[in-house]
Structure formats: structure tokens, C-alpha cells
Scaffold this motif. Structure first.
Motif, PDB file in Angstrom:
ATOM      1  N   GLN A  42     116.375  51.774  31.361  1.00  0.00           N
ATOM      2  CA  GLN A  42     115.692  51.381  32.593  1.00  0.00           C
ATOM      3  C   GLN A  42     115.661  49.868  32.747  1.00  0.00           C
ATOM      4  OE1 GLN A  42     114.568  53.420  35.206  1.00  0.00           O
ATOM      5  NE2 GLN A  42     114.591  51.393  36.135  1.00  0.00           N
ATOM      6  N   SER A  43     115.353  49.162  31.672  1.00  0.00           N
ATOM      7  CA  SER A  43     115.349  47.696  31.773  1.00  0.00           C
ATOM      8  C   SER A  43     116.769  47.167  31.970  1.00  0.00           C
ATOM      9  CB  SER A  43     114.664  47.052  30.569  1.00  0.00           C
ATOM     10  OG  SER A  43     115.321  47.376  29.372  1.00  0.00           O
ATOM     11  N   LEU A  58     125.773  49.539  24.185  1.00  0.00           N
ATOM     12  CA  LEU A  58     124.725  50.496  24.542  1.00  0.00           C
ATOM     13  C   LEU A  58     124.378  51.427  23.393  1.00  0.00           C
ATOM     14  CD1 LEU A  58     123.063  51.899  26.886  1.00  0.00           C
ATOM     15  CD2 LEU A  58     125.124  53.288  27.280  1.00  0.00           C
ATOM     16  N   ASP A  59     123.096  51.497  23.080  1.00  0.00           N
ATOM     17  CA  ASP A  59     122.604  52.497  22.126  1.00  0.00           C
ATOM     18  C   ASP A  59     122.416  53.808  22.882  1.00  0.00           C
ATOM     19  OD1 ASP A  59     121.622  53.623  19.776  1.00  0.00           O
ATOM     20  OD2 ASP A  59     119.595  52.847  20.056  1.00  0.00           O
ATOM     21  N   ILE A  60     122.399  54.914  22.164  1.00  0.00           N
ATOM     22  CA  ILE A  60     122.184  56.214  22.806  1.00  0.00           C
ATOM     23  C   ILE A  60     120.708  56.590  22.804  1.00  0.00           C
ATOM     24  CG2 ILE A  60     122.587  58.696  22.623  1.00  0.00           C
ATOM     25  CD1 ILE A  60     125.376  58.064  21.598  1.00  0.00           C
ATOM     26  N   ASN A  61     120.088  56.527  21.637  1.00  0.00           N
ATOM     27  CA  ASN A  61     118.714  57.000  21.479  1.00  0.00           C
ATOM     28  C   ASN A  61     117.720  55.873  21.708  1.00  0.00           C
ATOM     29  OD1 ASN A  61     119.535  59.665  20.621  1.00  0.00           O
ATOM     30  ND2 ASN A  61     120.208  58.688  18.739  1.00  0.00           N
ATOM     31  N   MET A  62     117.096  55.920  22.906  1.00  0.00           N
ATOM     32  CA  MET A  62     116.103  54.907  23.280  1.00  0.00           C
ATOM     33  C   MET A  62     114.997  55.579  24.086  1.00  0.00           C
ATOM     34  SD  MET A  62     118.582  51.839  24.636  1.00  0.00           S
ATOM     35  CE  MET A  62     119.515  52.934  25.708  1.00  0.00           C
ATOM     36  N   PRO A  63     113.807  54.987  24.078  1.00  0.00           N
ATOM     37  CA  PRO A  63     112.729  55.532  24.911  1.00  0.00           C
ATOM     38  C   PRO A  63     112.948  55.186  26.387  1.00  0.00           C
ATOM     39  CG  PRO A  63     112.015  53.521  23.844  1.00  0.00           C
ATOM     40  CD  PRO A  63     113.394  53.823  23.308  1.00  0.00           C
ATOM     41  N   ILE A  64     112.192  55.816  27.246  1.00  0.00           N
ATOM     42  CA  ILE A  64     112.152  55.590  28.695  1.00  0.00           C
ATOM     43  C   ILE A  64     113.428  56.076  29.373  1.00  0.00           C
ATOM     44  CG2 ILE A  64     111.790  53.955  30.575  1.00  0.00           C
ATOM     45  CD1 ILE A  64     110.102  52.294  28.597  1.00  0.00           C
ATOM     46  N   MET A  65     114.573  55.477  29.078  1.00  0.00           N
ATOM     47  CA  MET A  65     115.858  55.952  29.599  1.00  0.00           C
ATOM     48  C   MET A  65     116.883  55.779  28.484  1.00  0.00           C
ATOM     49  SD  MET A  65     118.260  54.566  32.744  1.00  0.00           S
ATOM     50  CE  MET A  65     117.198  55.080  34.089  1.00  0.00           C
ATOM     51  N   ASP A  66     117.457  56.906  28.025  1.00  0.00           N
ATOM     52  CA  ASP A  66     118.415  56.814  26.923  1.00  0.00           C
ATOM     53  C   ASP A  66     119.798  56.392  27.425  1.00  0.00           C
ATOM     54  OD1 ASP A  66     119.899  59.082  27.808  1.00  0.00           O
ATOM     55  OD2 ASP A  66     118.795  60.435  26.498  1.00  0.00           O
ATOM     56  N   GLY A  67     120.723  56.245  26.507  1.00  0.00           N
ATOM     57  CA  GLY A  67     122.052  55.762  26.845  1.00  0.00           C
ATOM     58  C   GLY A  67     122.808  56.660  27.807  1.00  0.00           C
ATOM     59  N   PHE A  68     122.663  57.982  27.649  1.00  0.00           N
ATOM     60  CA  PHE A  68     123.384  58.887  28.543  1.00  0.00           C
ATOM     61  C   PHE A  68     122.809  58.858  29.960  1.00  0.00           C
ATOM     62  CE2 PHE A  68     124.640  60.858  24.446  1.00  0.00           C
ATOM     63  CZ  PHE A  68     126.005  60.634  24.585  1.00  0.00           C
ATOM     64  N   GLU A  69     121.497  58.737  30.063  1.00  0.00           N
ATOM     65  CA  GLU A  69     120.890  58.594  31.393  1.00  0.00           C
ATOM     66  C   GLU A  69     121.358  57.295  32.046  1.00  0.00           C
ATOM     67  OE1 GLU A  69     116.563  60.715  31.044  1.00  0.00           O
ATOM     68  OE2 GLU A  69     116.940  59.002  29.707  1.00  0.00           O
ATOM     69  N   PHE A  70     121.452  56.240  31.251  1.00  0.00           N
ATOM     70  CA  PHE A  70     121.948  54.960  31.762  1.00  0.00           C
ATOM     71  C   PHE A  70     123.388  55.102  32.252  1.00  0.00           C
ATOM     72  CE2 PHE A  70     124.369  51.073  30.923  1.00  0.00           C
ATOM     73  CZ  PHE A  70     123.706  50.185  31.747  1.00  0.00           C
ATOM     74  N   LEU A  71     124.238  55.738  31.450  1.00  0.00           N
ATOM     75  CA  LEU A  71     125.638  55.919  31.849  1.00  0.00           C
ATOM     76  C   LEU A  71     125.749  56.724  33.140  1.00  0.00           C
ATOM     77  CD1 LEU A  71     127.319  56.619  28.393  1.00  0.00           C
ATOM     78  CD2 LEU A  71     127.748  54.653  29.894  1.00  0.00           C
ATOM     79  N   GLU A  72     124.880  57.717  33.281  1.00  0.00           N
ATOM     80  CA  GLU A  72     124.904  58.537  34.496  1.00  0.00           C
ATOM     81  C   GLU A  72     124.510  57.702  35.718  1.00  0.00           C
ATOM     82  OE1 GLU A  72     126.217  61.490  36.477  1.00  0.00           O
ATOM     83  OE2 GLU A  72     126.326  61.525  34.300  1.00  0.00           O
ATOM     84  N   ARG A  73     123.502  56.857  35.560  1.00  0.00           N
ATOM     85  CA  ARG A  73     123.102  55.970  36.666  1.00  0.00           C
ATOM     86  C   ARG A  73     124.242  55.009  37.019  1.00  0.00           C
ATOM     87  NH1 ARG A  73     117.642  54.741  37.587  1.00  0.00           N
ATOM     88  NH2 ARG A  73     118.449  53.418  39.240  1.00  0.00           N
ATOM     89  N   CYS A  74     124.927  54.506  36.010  1.00  0.00           N
ATOM     90  CA  CYS A  74     126.059  53.601  36.257  1.00  0.00           C
ATOM     91  C   CYS A  74     127.193  54.333  36.962  1.00  0.00           C
ATOM     92  CB  CYS A  74     126.565  53.005  34.948  1.00  0.00           C
ATOM     93  SG  CYS A  74     125.465  51.764  34.255  1.00  0.00           S
ATOM     94  N   ARG A  75     127.426  55.575  36.591  1.00  0.00           N
ATOM     95  CA  ARG A  75     128.489  56.366  37.209  1.00  0.00           C
ATOM     96  C   ARG A  75     128.256  56.504  38.713  1.00  0.00           C
ATOM     97  NH1 ARG A  75     129.716  62.181  34.766  1.00  0.00           N
ATOM     98  NH2 ARG A  75     131.297  61.120  33.540  1.00  0.00           N
ATOM     99  N   GLN A  76     126.995  56.528  39.125  1.00  0.00           N
ATOM    100  CA  GLN A  76     126.642  56.709  40.532  1.00  0.00           C
ATOM    101  C   GLN A  76     126.771  55.419  41.346  1.00  0.00           C
ATOM    102  OE1 GLN A  76     122.692  58.320  40.311  1.00  0.00           O
ATOM    103  NE2 GLN A  76     123.351  60.093  39.140  1.00  0.00           N
ATOM    104  N   ASN A  77     126.998  54.300  40.667  1.00  0.00           N
ATOM    105  CA  ASN A  77     127.109  53.009  41.341  1.00  0.00           C
ATOM    106  C   ASN A  77     128.544  52.506  41.173  1.00  0.00           C
ATOM    107  OD1 ASN A  77     127.162  50.001  41.414  1.00  0.00           O
ATOM    108  ND2 ASN A  77     124.997  50.262  41.904  1.00  0.00           N
ATOM    109  N   ARG A  78     129.223  52.318  42.278  1.00  0.00           N
ATOM    110  CA  ARG A  78     130.642  51.953  42.242  1.00  0.00           C
ATOM    111  C   ARG A  78     130.903  50.685  41.431  1.00  0.00           C
ATOM    112  NH1 ARG A  78     134.355  49.131  45.102  1.00  0.00           N
ATOM    113  NH2 ARG A  78     132.872  48.204  46.526  1.00  0.00           N
TER     114      ARG A  78
END
Length: 134
Positions: A42-43, A58-78
Motif C-alpha cells: 500500500q505504501s 518486492l517482498d511477498i509476505n508483508m502486512p496491509i498489502m502483500d506482494g501479490f496484491e501489489f503486483l495485481e494493482r500494478c497490472r491494472q495500471n498501464r
């Protein structure tokens, strides 16, 4: 394209301050001067809203938003989906590696800690990614 590691803007997304210190020190040792840190996905999203790094570790295991959630958000942004990402994790689960490599901008999956050989490998992949996608 930024050929020199010194010129690259690098973002570390990692919740462990000791891991961040080690990774940043290793990157500084090879000449990286612009290394920024965030403590979770998230940060990192907040960082991306104002800055555009050249490379993300990028680490995978993190609180608030993990690495896979981050990658998914990035995938949605061109634009964010074009930033090369290196997974730097303590996870040795094969399914984590398989899942990570499904993202087109993930150029590496490394086990912590970072070392000289891993850094050299990543920068070769970074150069190749930038040549092919930019």
C-alpha cells in the motif's frame, strides 16, 4: 535508457527494516544512489502515485498489502505494469515463484539476501527487459 546503475531510481518494498538495510547497502555498494524504501504494498502504491522508479525489489509476505496484491494493482495500471519487478523474498515455495512469474513485469525471483552475483544477474535482466518493452 539509463545504462548506469548510479542513475536508476530503485524502490524497495519490504516490511523488515534489517532486510531493507542489507539490500540498500548491497545496492549502494555497486553504485546505486537513488534507493527508496516502503514498508508494504500500500505504501508502495502511494509512492508510485508520485514517483516513477526504474526498478522495484518486492517482498511477498508483508502486512496491509502483500506482494501479490501489489503486483495485481500494478497490472491494472498501464504505466506501473511496465516497471520491472524483482521478487526478493524468504519464500522458497515453488507456487510463489510460479505465481510471480505470471506477471509480465516480474524479471526475477530471488531468495534473500541479495548478493553481488544476484545483483549482476538482475541488471542483465533489467537491461533486456527495457530493451524489449520500451
Amino acid at each position: 535508457m539509463k545504462e548506469n546503475i548510479k542513475e536508476l531510481k530503485i524502490l524497495l518494498v519490504e516490511d523488515d527494516p534489517i532486510s531493507n538495510f542489507i539490500t540498500k547497502s548491497k545496492l549502494n555498494k555497486v553504485g546505486a544512489e537513488n534507493v527508496f524504501e516502503t514498508e508494504n504494498g500500500q505504501s508502495a502504491i502511494t509512492f508510485l502515485e508520485g514517483e516513477s522508479p526504474d526498478l522495484i525489489f518486492l517482498d511477498i509476505n508483508m502486512p496491509i498489502m502483500d506482494g501479490f496484491e501489489f503486483l495485481e494493482r500494478c497490472r491494472q495500471n498501464r504505466i506501473w505494469s511496465l516497471i520491472p519487478v524483482v521478487i526478493l523474498t524468504s519464500s522458497v515455495r515453488p507456487c510463489d515463484k510460479e505465481n510471480a512469474l505470471e506477471y509480465s513485469n516480474v524479471i526475477g525471483f530471488l531468495e534473500k539476501p541479495l548478493n553481488q552475483t544476484k545483483i549482476e544477474s538482475i541488471f542483465l535482466k533489467y537491461t533486456s527487459f527495457k530493451t524489449n518493452y520500451m
